[in-house]
Design a protein around this motif. Structure first.
Motif, PDB file in Angstrom:
ATOM      1  N   ALA A  30     -68.696  62.779  49.689  1.00 22.69           N
ATOM      2  CA  ALA A  30     -69.455  62.096  48.650  1.00 22.69           C
ATOM      3  C   ALA A  30     -69.247  62.789  47.315  1.00 22.69           C
ATOM      4  O   ALA A  30     -69.156  63.998  47.240  1.00 22.69           O
ATOM      5  N   GLU A  32     -69.438  61.614  42.726  1.00 22.22           N
ATOM      6  CA  GLU A  32     -69.830  60.534  41.820  1.00 22.22           C
ATOM      7  C   GLU A  32     -68.843  59.409  41.989  1.00 22.22           C
ATOM      8  O   GLU A  32     -67.670  59.559  41.671  1.00 22.22           O
ATOM      9  N   HIS A  34     -66.992  56.914  44.873  1.00 22.20           N
ATOM     10  CA  HIS A  34     -66.334  57.346  46.097  1.00 22.20           C
ATOM     11  C   HIS A  34     -64.978  56.708  46.171  1.00 22.20           C
ATOM     12  O   HIS A  34     -64.711  55.708  45.530  1.00 22.20           O
ATOM     13  N   ALA A  43     -70.537  54.789  41.194  1.00 19.85           N
ATOM     14  CA  ALA A  43     -71.921  54.845  41.669  1.00 19.85           C
ATOM     15  C   ALA A  43     -72.814  54.120  40.657  1.00 19.85           C
ATOM     16  O   ALA A  43     -72.928  54.551  39.516  1.00 19.85           O
ATOM     17  N   HIS A  45     -75.934  53.975  40.164  1.00 17.65           N
ATOM     18  CA  HIS A  45     -77.120  54.684  39.669  1.00 17.65           C
ATOM     19  C   HIS A  45     -76.790  56.120  39.283  1.00 17.65           C
ATOM     20  O   HIS A  45     -77.694  56.940  39.127  1.00 17.65           O
ATOM     21  N   VAL A  49     -71.839  58.431  46.377  1.00 13.14           N
ATOM     22  CA  VAL A  49     -71.739  57.276  47.262  1.00 13.14           C
ATOM     23  C   VAL A  49     -70.911  57.626  48.496  1.00 13.14           C
ATOM     24  O   VAL A  49     -69.874  58.280  48.379  1.00 13.14           O
ATOM     25  N   HIS A  56     -72.812  50.818  51.885  1.00 16.11           N
ATOM     26  CA  HIS A  56     -72.649  51.966  50.995  1.00 16.11           C
ATOM     27  C   HIS A  56     -74.032  52.566  50.787  1.00 16.11           C
ATOM     28  O   HIS A  56     -74.994  51.829  50.589  1.00 16.11           O
ATOM     29  N   TYR A  57     -74.111  53.884  50.870  1.00 17.01           N
ATOM     30  CA  TYR A  57     -75.342  54.603  50.544  1.00 17.01           C
ATOM     31  C   TYR A  57     -75.076  55.369  49.269  1.00 17.01           C
ATOM     32  O   TYR A  57     -74.011  55.958  49.106  1.00 17.01           O
ATOM     33  N   GLU A  58     -76.047  55.355  48.366  1.00 11.94           N
ATOM     34  CA  GLU A  58     -75.950  56.175  47.158  1.00 11.94           C
ATOM     35  C   GLU A  58     -77.140  57.120  47.122  1.00 11.94           C
ATOM     36  O   GLU A  58     -78.284  56.682  47.207  1.00 11.94           O
ATOM     37  N   VAL A  60     -79.209  59.754  44.860  1.00 13.43           N
ATOM     38  CA  VAL A  60     -79.463  60.154  43.475  1.00 13.43           C
ATOM     39  C   VAL A  60     -80.499  61.269  43.497  1.00 13.43           C
ATOM     40  O   VAL A  60     -81.571  61.115  44.099  1.00 13.43           O
ATOM     41  N   TYR A  69     -80.070  54.516  47.720  1.00 14.41           N
ATOM     42  CA  TYR A  69     -79.869  53.083  47.509  1.00 14.41           C
ATOM     43  C   TYR A  69     -78.958  52.571  48.617  1.00 14.41           C
ATOM     44  O   TYR A  69     -77.959  53.211  48.953  1.00 14.41           O
ATOM     45  N   MET A  75     -71.034  46.350  47.077  1.00 15.84           N
ATOM     46  CA  MET A  75     -71.914  47.186  46.254  1.00 15.84           C
ATOM     47  C   MET A  75     -73.106  46.402  45.701  1.00 15.84           C
ATOM     48  O   MET A  75     -73.645  46.723  44.659  1.00 15.84           O
TER      49      MET A  75
END
Length: 142
Positions: A30, A32, A34, A43, A45, A49, A56-58, A60, A69, A75
């Protein structure tokens, strides 16, 4: 004949080294945005990612908490109703399990842990979606 053997061995090693060095590297972690094999996502936010199957998981980092997220392949945000989750976060030798609660105002999961000033950590985020658990690993400092 001994000289020929060593020359052949040297040639094989050099050839193998060349072939291996010309293969693309597929290191996945991971950061900023991906990277995939042939595409990249920014990303949305400003976090990190990871791709977890069709999602997709982000992650923050905020002061005192993290946000996760959940997005689909394109996305786009995924509805969070009925989804549960947790994060297992390791900072150095310290490991903590963090419950993730849905924040309906921003449509993200929120977990109480402060990673804002943490340069290196590993976070395994597991979300239970439709009865199946999907886990993604975030590694900072790489």
């Amino acid at each position: 004949t001994r000289g020929i053997f060593f020359m052949k061995k040297k040639w094989v090693i050099m050839s193998l080294s060349f072939v291996l060095s010309s293969l693309p590297a597929y290191t996945v972690y991971a950061h900023e945005g991906h990277e995939h094999e042939e595409h990249q996502h920014k990303a949305p936010h400003g976090g990190m990612v990871v791709t977890v199957q069709n999602y997709h998981y982000e992650l923050v980092k905020k002061q005192g908490y993290i946000l996760i997220y959940l997005m689909d392949k394109q996305m786009k945000p995924v509805a969070l109703k009925g989804i549960t989750g947790q994060a297992i976060v390791q900072k150095g030798k310290d490991k903590k399990t963090v419950a993730l609660q849905i924040d309906t105002k921003i449509q993200a999961f929120k977990g109480t842990i402060d990673l804002l000033a943490t340069k290196e950590f590993v976070a395994v985020v597991s979300l239970k979606i439709g009865g199946k658990t999907y886990s993604g690993t975030f590694r900072s400092g790489q």
